[in-house]
Design a protein around this motif. Structure first.
Motif, PDB file in Angstrom:
ATOM      1  N   GLN A  36      -5.612  -0.014  -7.640  1.00  0.00           N
ATOM      2  CA  GLN A  36      -6.018   0.728  -8.850  1.00  0.00           C
ATOM      3  C   GLN A  36      -4.820   1.406  -9.504  1.00  0.00           C
ATOM      4  O   GLN A  36      -4.875   2.570  -9.924  1.00  0.00           O
ATOM      5  CB  GLN A  36      -7.096   1.756  -8.516  1.00  0.00           C
ATOM      6  CG  GLN A  36      -8.403   1.119  -8.055  1.00  0.00           C
ATOM      7  CD  GLN A  36      -9.485   2.142  -7.730  1.00  0.00           C
ATOM      8  OE1 GLN A  36      -9.203   3.340  -7.600  1.00  0.00           O
ATOM      9  NE2 GLN A  36     -10.708   1.659  -7.618  1.00  0.00           N
ATOM     10  N   GLY A  37      -3.711   0.687  -9.510  1.00  0.00           N
ATOM     11  CA  GLY A  37      -2.523   1.178 -10.202  1.00  0.00           C
ATOM     12  C   GLY A  37      -1.652   2.103  -9.391  1.00  0.00           C
ATOM     13  O   GLY A  37      -0.556   2.473  -9.813  1.00  0.00           O
ATOM     14  N   ARG A  38      -2.103   2.547  -8.208  1.00  0.00           N
ATOM     15  CA  ARG A  38      -1.312   3.456  -7.393  1.00  0.00           C
ATOM     16  C   ARG A  38      -0.597   2.705  -6.279  1.00  0.00           C
ATOM     17  O   ARG A  38      -1.165   1.803  -5.661  1.00  0.00           O
ATOM     18  CB  ARG A  38      -2.212   4.536  -6.776  1.00  0.00           C
ATOM     19  CG  ARG A  38      -2.842   5.476  -7.804  1.00  0.00           C
ATOM     20  CD  ARG A  38      -3.573   6.591  -7.101  1.00  0.00           C
ATOM     21  NE  ARG A  38      -4.632   6.077  -6.229  1.00  0.00           N
ATOM     22  CZ  ARG A  38      -5.163   6.775  -5.239  1.00  0.00           C
ATOM     23  NH1 ARG A  38      -4.717   7.991  -4.956  1.00  0.00           N
ATOM     24  NH2 ARG A  38      -6.133   6.247  -4.501  1.00  0.00           N
ATOM     25  N   ILE A  39       0.655   3.091  -6.013  1.00  0.00           N
ATOM     26  CA  ILE A  39       1.406   2.504  -4.907  1.00  0.00           C
ATOM     27  C   ILE A  39       0.977   3.206  -3.621  1.00  0.00           C
ATOM     28  O   ILE A  39       1.117   4.431  -3.499  1.00  0.00           O
ATOM     29  CB  ILE A  39       2.922   2.665  -5.117  1.00  0.00           C
ATOM     30  CG1 ILE A  39       3.360   1.968  -6.405  1.00  0.00           C
ATOM     31  CG2 ILE A  39       3.683   2.100  -3.909  1.00  0.00           C
ATOM     32  CD1 ILE A  39       4.822   2.208  -6.736  1.00  0.00           C
ATOM     33  N   LEU A  40       0.397   2.427  -2.694  1.00  0.00           N
ATOM     34  CA  LEU A  40      -0.080   2.997  -1.452  1.00  0.00           C
ATOM     35  C   LEU A  40       0.600   2.328  -0.261  1.00  0.00           C
ATOM     36  O   LEU A  40       0.877   1.124  -0.284  1.00  0.00           O
ATOM     37  CB  LEU A  40      -1.601   2.820  -1.322  1.00  0.00           C
ATOM     38  CG  LEU A  40      -2.452   3.534  -2.396  1.00  0.00           C
ATOM     39  CD1 LEU A  40      -3.918   3.207  -2.171  1.00  0.00           C
ATOM     40  CD2 LEU A  40      -2.235   5.038  -2.354  1.00  0.00           C
ATOM     41  N   ARG A  87      -0.260  -2.225  -4.456  1.00  0.00           N
ATOM     42  CA  ARG A  87      -0.889  -1.300  -5.410  1.00  0.00           C
ATOM     43  C   ARG A  87      -2.414  -1.459  -5.360  1.00  0.00           C
ATOM     44  O   ARG A  87      -2.920  -2.565  -5.301  1.00  0.00           O
ATOM     45  CB  ARG A  87      -0.408  -1.578  -6.834  1.00  0.00           C
ATOM     46  CG  ARG A  87       1.085  -1.358  -7.037  1.00  0.00           C
ATOM     47  CD  ARG A  87       1.545  -1.874  -8.404  1.00  0.00           C
ATOM     48  NE  ARG A  87       2.973  -1.717  -8.567  1.00  0.00           N
ATOM     49  CZ  ARG A  87       3.539  -0.741  -9.304  1.00  0.00           C
ATOM     50  NH1 ARG A  87       2.761   0.135  -9.935  1.00  0.00           N
ATOM     51  NH2 ARG A  87       4.849  -0.649  -9.417  1.00  0.00           N
ATOM     52  N   SER A 130       6.532  -1.367  -2.945  1.00  0.00           N
ATOM     53  CA  SER A 130       6.004  -1.032  -4.270  1.00  0.00           C
ATOM     54  C   SER A 130       5.050  -2.104  -4.780  1.00  0.00           C
ATOM     55  O   SER A 130       4.308  -1.879  -5.737  1.00  0.00           O
ATOM     56  CB  SER A 130       7.156  -0.853  -5.266  1.00  0.00           C
ATOM     57  OG  SER A 130       7.859  -2.078  -5.429  1.00  0.00           O
TER      58      SER A 130
END
Length: 302
Positions: free
Chosen positions: A291-295, A289, A286
């Protein structure tokens, strides 16, 4: 001390030491002798004949005396007969720190007044062993002047009084042609004090001894500036400078067990990896991240 305290330039320090020696030689003083004696300062003053001067207060039970050669020789014999430590000190035939070299004072002062035209004040870091603490506030004690250094040559050395100001956890470095005071320092100072001499008269290799002493300073917590021992390097270096890569080689003398990955020759295959952030083992993902997204990290696909 004057150089370390920034009261002298390097040139002034060297010239002062030189003039001190020349003043002794050119004054053509009467022959004198010195001896180390295992007595206290007070006891030695009480026992010594008038022609012998107590020149150095080394420790609670050790002093150095100065005087005419015959008188010093007789004193040594007398004390040895009483099983009291007494040993002649090599002093180039001079009775230093006594009235017997007073004739060199005016010659030295004249030379030093040219070398030290504008005396600088001594800081509180410089503990004087040539002036009693009760006189530290006098004009003589306040400046690294010609008068101060003449007094230093002619007056008794209050070494024992000076080392009382050394803290119990200090690193004490003796800067001298020989670590003459090491035995005295080890007896007189707290066991937690680290005593280091920079040179040793009878060492087979004094360069190695010096570098070893610098290593001891480092081990004791000091930060010696090792780069000052080498010539400064200007870049880019000359074309003739050898590369260091030829000096570095792999060490293949030891075998290490490593994972052995091999290619599978199956025609097809599938490996499913389930990621669940609610599981403790996967929670670290987690943190990745963008741009704010969990990838899932791209490197993980490999």
């Amino acid at each position: 001390c004057a150089y370390a305290d920034r009261a002298f330039t390097a040139e002034q320090a060297i010239m002062t030491a030189y003039c001190r020696g020349i003043a002794i030689v050119e004054s053509k003083l009467d022959k004198g002798s010195m001896a180390a004696v295992g007595l206290s300062w007070e006891e030695c003053k009480r026992r010594c004949p008038p022609e012998i001067v107590v020149a150095c207060h080394n420790s609670a039970d050790s002093v150095t005396v100065s005087g005419p050669p015959k008188a010093i020789e007789e004193l040594i014999k007398q004390l040895e007969s009483e099983d009291i430590f007494a040993k002649a000190v090599k002093s180039s035939g001079q009775a230093f720190h006594s009235k017997y070299i007073a004739k060199a004072g005016p010659r030295l002062r004249k030379a030093l007044e040219e070398i030290i035209p504008n005396p600088k004040p001594r800081s509180h870091r410089w503990i004087s062993s040539s002036i009693a603490k009760s006189d530290w506030n006098t004009p003589l004690a306040q400046f690294s002047s010609a008068a101060y250094h003449v007094n230093n040559l002619l007056s008794p050395v209050l070494f024992y009084e000076a080392i009382q100001h050394i803290p119990d956890n200090a690193v004490v470095i003796e800067v001298a042609p020989h670590g003459l005071l090491q035995a005295i320092l080890k007896r007189a100072l707290d066991p937690n004090v680290t005593n280091i001499s920079l040179s040793k008269r009878d060492s087979a290799n004094n360069l190695q001894f010096l570098l070893s002493s610098i290593g001891k300073i480092y081990n004791a917590g000091g930060q010696p500036k090792m780069a000052n021992l080498y010539h400064p390097v200007s870049f880019p270096v000359g074309r003739g400078t050898p590369m260091i890569n030829s000096l570095i080689e792999w060490d293949h003398s030891t075998d290490w067990a490593v994972a052995n990955f091999f290619r599978s020759f199956s025609r097809s295959g599938e490996n499913i990896v389930s990621i669940d952030l609610s599981k403790k083992d996967d929670q670290y993902l987690s943190g990745h991240r963008i741009q704010g997204r969990i990838l899932f990290p791209v490197a993980g696909y490999l």
